[in-house]
Write a protein that holds these residues in place. Structure first.
Motif, PDB file in Angstrom:
ATOM      1  N   UNK A  66       0.834  -1.205   0.000  1.00 29.41           N
ATOM      2  CA  UNK A  66       0.000   0.000   0.000  1.00 29.41           C
ATOM      3  C   UNK A  66       0.868   1.255   0.000  1.00 29.41           C
ATOM      4  N   UNK A  67       1.917   1.252   0.804  1.00 25.41           N
ATOM      5  CA  UNK A  67       2.825   2.405   0.854  1.00 25.41           C
ATOM      6  C   UNK A  67       3.525   2.584  -0.489  1.00 25.41           C
ATOM      7  N   UNK A  68       3.958   1.488  -1.106  1.00 26.43           N
ATOM      8  CA  UNK A  68       4.612   1.576  -2.412  1.00 26.43           C
ATOM      9  C   UNK A  68       3.667   2.155  -3.462  1.00 26.43           C
ATOM     10  N   UNK A  69       2.400   1.732  -3.437  1.00 23.87           N
ATOM     11  CA  UNK A  69       1.424   2.258  -4.394  1.00 23.87           C
ATOM     12  C   UNK A  69       1.226   3.756  -4.187  1.00 23.87           C
ATOM     13  N   UNK A  70       1.163   4.178  -2.945  1.00 25.35           N
ATOM     14  CA  UNK A  70       0.987   5.611  -2.668  1.00 25.35           C
ATOM     15  C   UNK A  70       2.191   6.409  -3.117  1.00 25.35           C
ATOM     16  N   UNK A  71       3.385   5.878  -2.879  1.00 20.43           N
ATOM     17  CA  UNK A  71       4.610   6.570  -3.310  1.00 20.43           C
ATOM     18  C   UNK A  71       4.636   6.667  -4.831  1.00 20.43           C
ATOM     19  N   UNK A  72       4.261   5.585  -5.520  1.00 18.17           N
ATOM     20  CA  UNK A  72       4.219   5.620  -6.980  1.00 18.17           C
ATOM     21  C   UNK A  72       3.196   6.645  -7.469  1.00 18.17           C
ATOM     22  N   UNK A  73       2.077   6.764  -6.759  1.00 24.94           N
ATOM     23  CA  UNK A  73       1.078   7.776  -7.100  1.00 24.94           C
ATOM     24  C   UNK A  73       1.623   9.184  -6.948  1.00 24.94           C
ATOM     25  N   UNK A  74       2.357   9.436  -5.884  1.00 25.98           N
ATOM     26  CA  UNK A  74       2.957  10.752  -5.655  1.00 25.98           C
ATOM     27  C   UNK A  74       3.983  11.056  -6.739  1.00 25.98           C
ATOM     28  N   UNK A  75       4.784  10.064  -7.110  1.00 26.41           N
ATOM     29  CA  UNK A  75       5.770  10.244  -8.173  1.00 26.41           C
ATOM     30  C   UNK A  75       5.073  10.593  -9.484  1.00 26.41           C
ATOM     31  N   UNK A  76       3.970   9.919  -9.789  1.00 22.54           N
ATOM     32  CA  UNK A  76       3.228  10.199 -11.015  1.00 22.54           C
ATOM     33  C   UNK A  76       2.671  11.626 -11.005  1.00 22.54           C
ATOM     34  N   UNK A  77       2.183  12.072  -9.865  1.00 22.66           N
ATOM     35  CA  UNK A  77       1.659  13.439  -9.753  1.00 22.66           C
ATOM     36  C   UNK A  77       2.763  14.456  -9.975  1.00 22.66           C
ATOM     37  N   UNK A  78       3.922  14.239  -9.368  1.00 24.33           N
ATOM     38  CA  UNK A  78       5.045  15.173  -9.523  1.00 24.33           C
ATOM     39  C   UNK A  78       5.510  15.210 -10.976  1.00 24.33           C
TER      40      UNK A  78
END
Length: 124
Positions: A66-78
């Motif tokens: 779950x944490x990895x998915x959220x981090x990947x989401x943040x990276x995509x937003x940036x």
């Protein structure tokens, strides 16, 4: 022993000898009294909602995913912000600065061309 438990009386529990030896070793590693070690263990289980019969493996792996998915989401937003906002803005600013800075060479060439045209007209 913690000062808040100093006046409490001791009670006995019937625990197998092998378990007592193991628990005492664990208490020494924790640098706590046996009562405080047991209290910390109980607090941990109650606070985290974990049963001693369950394994933490799948729960920790699920949390990690779950944490990895959220981090990947943040990276995509940036990356999206950089692509759609930052880079176009920088390109526009660079274009503005390039247009405002005059080229000395082009101005000199134009002056020479004008001078040559004027001299041809005068000579004719």
């Amino acid at each position: 022993m913690d000062k808040s438990f100093k006046k409490e009386q001791f009670q006995t529990l019937k625990i197998k000898t092998s378990v007592v030896k193991r628990f005492r070793r664990f208490s020494k590693k924790m640098s706590q009294s046996q009562s405080m070690t047991l209290l910390l263990m109980l607090d941990f289980f109650e606070h985290n909602g974990v049963s001693p019969n369950e394994t933490l493996g799948p729960q920790i792996q699920t949390l990690e995913n779950l944490i990895k998915k959220r981090i990947n989401g943040v990276i995509a937003i940036v990356k999206d912000i950089e692509k759609n906002q930052t880079k176009p803005t920088v390109a526009m600013l660079q274009a503005l600065f390039e247009q405002t800075s005059p080229d000395d060479k082009s101005l000199q060439v134009e002056k020479k061309v004008l001078l040559e045209k004027n001299q041809k007209k005068i000579s004719n």
